[in-house]
Design an enzyme around this catalytic site. Structure first.
Site, mmCIF file in Angstrom:
data_model
loop_
_atom_site.group_PDB
_atom_site.id
_atom_site.type_symbol
_atom_site.label_atom_id
_atom_site.label_comp_id
_atom_site.label_asym_id
_atom_site.label_seq_id
_atom_site.Cartn_x
_atom_site.Cartn_y
_atom_site.Cartn_z
ATOM 1 N N LYS A 62 57.758 17.501 23.724
ATOM 2 C CA LYS A 62 58.732 17.349 22.638
ATOM 3 C C LYS A 62 58.138 16.444 21.565
ATOM 4 C CE LYS A 62 63.613 16.050 22.022
ATOM 5 N NZ LYS A 62 64.805 15.522 22.707
ATOM 6 N N SER A 70 68.791 18.518 22.159
ATOM 7 C CA SER A 70 67.803 18.513 21.103
ATOM 8 C C SER A 70 66.421 18.983 21.552
ATOM 9 C CB SER A 70 67.684 17.102 20.538
ATOM 10 O OG SER A 70 67.192 16.216 21.530
ATOM 11 N N SER A 88 70.271 16.307 26.147
ATOM 12 C CA SER A 88 69.216 16.985 25.379
ATOM 13 C C SER A 88 68.113 17.654 26.198
ATOM 14 C CB SER A 88 68.577 16.013 24.387
ATOM 15 O OG SER A 88 69.402 15.862 23.262
#
Lengths: 96, 471
Positions: free
Chosen positions: B78, B153, B177
């Site tokens: 990420k 996210s 997330s």
């Protein structure tokens, strides 16, 4: 409903420049979210201790010893404006 | 090239010389390029880094050296985690040109374990969002249904695992997330116990809630990654020593708590059905289902968003245009700050900073922030009581199926409400996992399981049972 002036005041505290359009949108959206947050008022919390963290750690310490910073140059390179080994910024104190 | 999917599969292939690490890396890079064209799942692809890590590994293999735990495994990260020498944007224009000066501890650990980093995945800006539509680099499409969101996210991370360009991905979870995108994309996602994995090198959103964890195709792979990344780190004072073997045995029969609060208003009937069927499958395997009560659940979301935005308003004050990142110059200090932050931050980030600043401002602090912290205590107490009679708690990850791109963007509250089942674990600091449970309206839905602190082993055990019963 949160007022336009309140949004402007908060934006100033948070150091955020907002357009008129943004102020209007946030005024409306934040009012809806804050109305939802009113549910917090219903909760009975007499005698409950506020929880700041999920891990019970207090005063994590380490030895106060100087260490060489291996990537100081790289960290400085990330700054938008430098002068020698200083970060350059506007003065925080006004001259009289 | 043959399928390299799975940590064990890669290891076997390398040991039998069926393929080299460089061959796997090249194939993964090709897939990542394809994935990006179709789903916009990556913000940057790190070809040079991937090939150099693979070559170093091939050199080790040639010399007959011991292969570390994640040897040759292609992995995506990420874009909120620092990878030394690579761009790290956190999905924001604020960090568009920012290059990471060091590795996050979790990144350093997987590198040390031989993983091959192929790229940085797309995400909601500063991890704020549940749909990946808040990225400054465009939304990600769900590989299972491209007109829909992959969740967020860590949306790019989930998409990169679902489309098989990465065997696993490192994501971060502040209020769901990792778990919600895992559920939406049909993969497994673990949010470890707060403190189990060092947060050093993770771009901070809400520091009392943030945790780094793996997204993977199987529970076994998520477990293998967790074993590598967990443990105490001198750079994160809240990290804890962690030895999974010392944290208790698997319990038989497994007692699963089912809170009625997780099956009430707001839960889509199609999702409810999938979750109930998954629980029945677990019961058939010998687990015992017991009703538990989590009476403070109704306040969890509001308390979470109060604490989350308050911590954000403080944490993101570091973006001042002087240290690093985007910088807009005004006539004086104030106007430089305001212009930098006004232009560098996107819509949702500014919305949360304003909300948090409001909650912390004079006159509201006690009514909002302190009240939310007290509710946080109540939520923790609910879990403590429930865990006196059950081993884990299970329910849905998301109340709804993956929604269409654009469907909720103009309604922040509707977007926040999607987090209703995932935020309690962050508030209480507990480990939680999303494991694929089936499909609702043809779309993936995960079963959410929460365990007591540092009992990830229970989640892995239950997750494997569920996973192996459906395939």
């Amino acid at each position: 409903m949160i007022t336009r002036e309140e949004v402007q005041h908060i934006a100033k505290l948070a150091r955020l420049q907002l357009t008129d359009q943004e102020i209007m949108a946030y005024q409306k959206e934040l009012s809806i979210v804050l109305e939802y947050f009113d549910i917090l008022k219903e909760a009975r919390v007499e005698g409950v201790v506020p929880m700041t963290h999920s891990v019970d750690l207090a005063g994590v310490t380490r030895d106060d010893t100087a260490k060489e910073c291996e990537n100081a140059d790289e960290l400085l390179k990330a700054a938008p404006s430098t002068s020698g080994r200083f970060l350059r910024a506007h003065s925080a104190i006004q001259r009289l | 090239m043959t399928n390299f999917f799975g940590i064990t599969r890669v290891r076997e292939g390398l040991l039998t010389k069926e393929f080299s690490a460089r061959e796997i890396a090249s194939e993964a890079l090709r897939k990542a390029g394809e994935s990006n064209a179709k789903y916009n799942s990556y913000i940057s692809i790190s070809e040079e880094l991937a090939l150099s890590l693979a070559d170093a590994l091939d050199e080790k293999i040639k010399k007959g050296e011991h292969l570390p735990a994640l040897a040759g495994v292609p992995v995506s990260i990420k874009d909120a985690l620092l990878v030394k020498g690579e761009r790290c944007t956190a999905g924001s224009l604020m960090l568009e040109d920012y290059t990471a000066p060091y590795d996050a501890t979790a990144v350093a650990k997987i590198k040390e374990a031989g993983a091959v980093i192929i790229g940085k995945t797309n995400m909601d800006e500063f991890a704020m969002g549940g749909s990946n539509e808040n990225s400054a680099y465009g939304p990600v499409k769900n590989p299972r249904s491209p007109e829909r969101v992959p969740g967020g996210s860590s949306g790019g991370s989930a998409a990169s695992v679902a489309d098989e360009s990465a065997v696993f991905s490192l994501g971060s979870d502040t209020g769901g997330s990792i778990r919600q995108p895992a559920s939406f994309c049909g993969v497994t996602g673990l949010k470890p116990t707060y403190g189990a994995v060092s947060r050093h090198g993770l771009i901070a959103m809400a520091s009392s809630l943030d945790q780094i964890g793996p997204l993977a195709r199987t529970v076994e792979d998520a477990e293998a990654v967790f074993r590598v990344i967990s443990g105490k780190d001198e750079h994160d004072a809240t990290s804890m020593e962690y030895n999974p073997e010392e944290n208790g045995q698997e319990l038989k029969p497994l007692r699963i708590g089912v809170p009625k609060e997780y099956f009430g208003e707001g839960l889509a009937s199609a999702v409810k059905k999938v979750i109930e069927q998954a629980l029945e499958r677990l019961a058939k395997s010998g687990a015992v289902l017991l009703e538990v009560e989590l009476p403070s659940t109704a306040y969890a979301l509001a308390a979470y968003y109060m604490i989350n935005t308050s911590e954000i308003s403080s944490n993101l004050s570091r973006y001042d245009g002087a240290r690093y990142g985007y910088s807009a110059q005004g006539q004086d200090l104030f106007s430089s700050y305001a212009a930098t932050r006004g232009k560098g931050f996107g819509n949702e980030v500014k919305r949360r900073i304003i909300l948090g600043t409001y909650a912390l401002s004079a006159g509201y602090y006690d009514a909002y922030y302190v009240k939310a912290q007290k509710i946080r205590s109540l939520i923790k107490r609910d879990f403590d009581r429930a865990f006196e009679k059950v081993d884990i708690i299970a329910g849905p990850v998301s109340p709804v199926v993956p929604f269409k791109i654009g469907e909720k963007v103009s309604d922040p509250l509707a977007m926040y409400l999607v987090d209703m089942y995932t935020v309690p674990a962050n508030l209480a600091g507990l480990p939680a996992i999303s494991v694929p449970a089936g499909t609702a309206e043809g779309l993936p839905a995960g079963l959410h399981m929460i365990a007591p602190a540092f009992r990830e082993n229970l989640l892995f055990a239950a997750g494997k049972i569920l996973q192996n019963m459906q395939y």
